[in-house]
Design a protein around this motif. Structure first.
Motif, short mmCIF file in Angstrom:
data_model
loop_
_atom_site.label_atom_id
_atom_site.label_comp_id
_atom_site.label_asym_id
_atom_site.label_seq_id
_atom_site.Cartn_x
_atom_site.Cartn_y
_atom_site.Cartn_z
N THR A 2 0.84 -1.20 0.00
CA THR A 2 0.00 0.00 0.00
C THR A 2 0.88 1.25 0.00
O THR A 2 2.03 1.22 0.42
N THR A 3 0.34 2.33 -0.49
CA THR A 3 1.08 3.59 -0.49
C THR A 3 0.90 4.27 0.88
O THR A 3 -0.06 3.97 1.60
N GLU A 5 -0.22 7.10 1.56
CA GLU A 5 -1.50 7.80 1.61
C GLU A 5 -2.67 6.85 1.85
O GLU A 5 -3.71 7.26 2.36
N ASN A 6 -2.49 5.59 1.49
CA ASN A 6 -3.58 4.62 1.61
C ASN A 6 -3.53 3.79 2.88
O ASN A 6 -4.38 2.93 3.09
#
Length: 101
Positions: A2-3, A5-6
């Motif tokens: 996952t990034t 931001e996520n």
């Protein structure tokens, strides 16, 4: 993966950081393999430090840091430390492979 931001929890962030740190350690291990390989091409122990190579490397690492949103001065200091540690390790390895105490 996952990034940042996520990420939906602190645990997810920490897991990602741990994975990245593991990748960094693996990369440092691969780098050591190349440092040891370089010792095959060094005719003398005096050739190992290669100050001209270090002088060329540090500004490049600072530039790469800046290109990636990091403090170039910190990156240069970090890599200076890493490089000098690898040089010390290469000297030990060079001596060991040549039977020098």
């Amino acid at each position: 993966m996952t990034t940042p931001e996520n990420c939906s929890s602190l645990l997810e962030v920490r897991d990602a950081i741990d994975r990245i740190d593991h990748e960094i350690i693996q990369a440092l291990g691969r780098r050591m393999e190349y440092v040891r390989a370089a010792s095959r091409f060094k005719a003398s122990e005096a050739a190992i430090p290669a100050p001209e190579r270090v002088a060329a490397m540090l500004p490049a690492r600072a530039r790469w840091a800046e290109e990636n949103g990091l403090d170039p001065a910190f990156a240069e200091t970090l890599f200076s430390q890493l490089i000098h540690w690898y040089i010390d390790e290469q000297v030990k390895y060079w001596r060991q492979t040549r039977g020098i105490a």
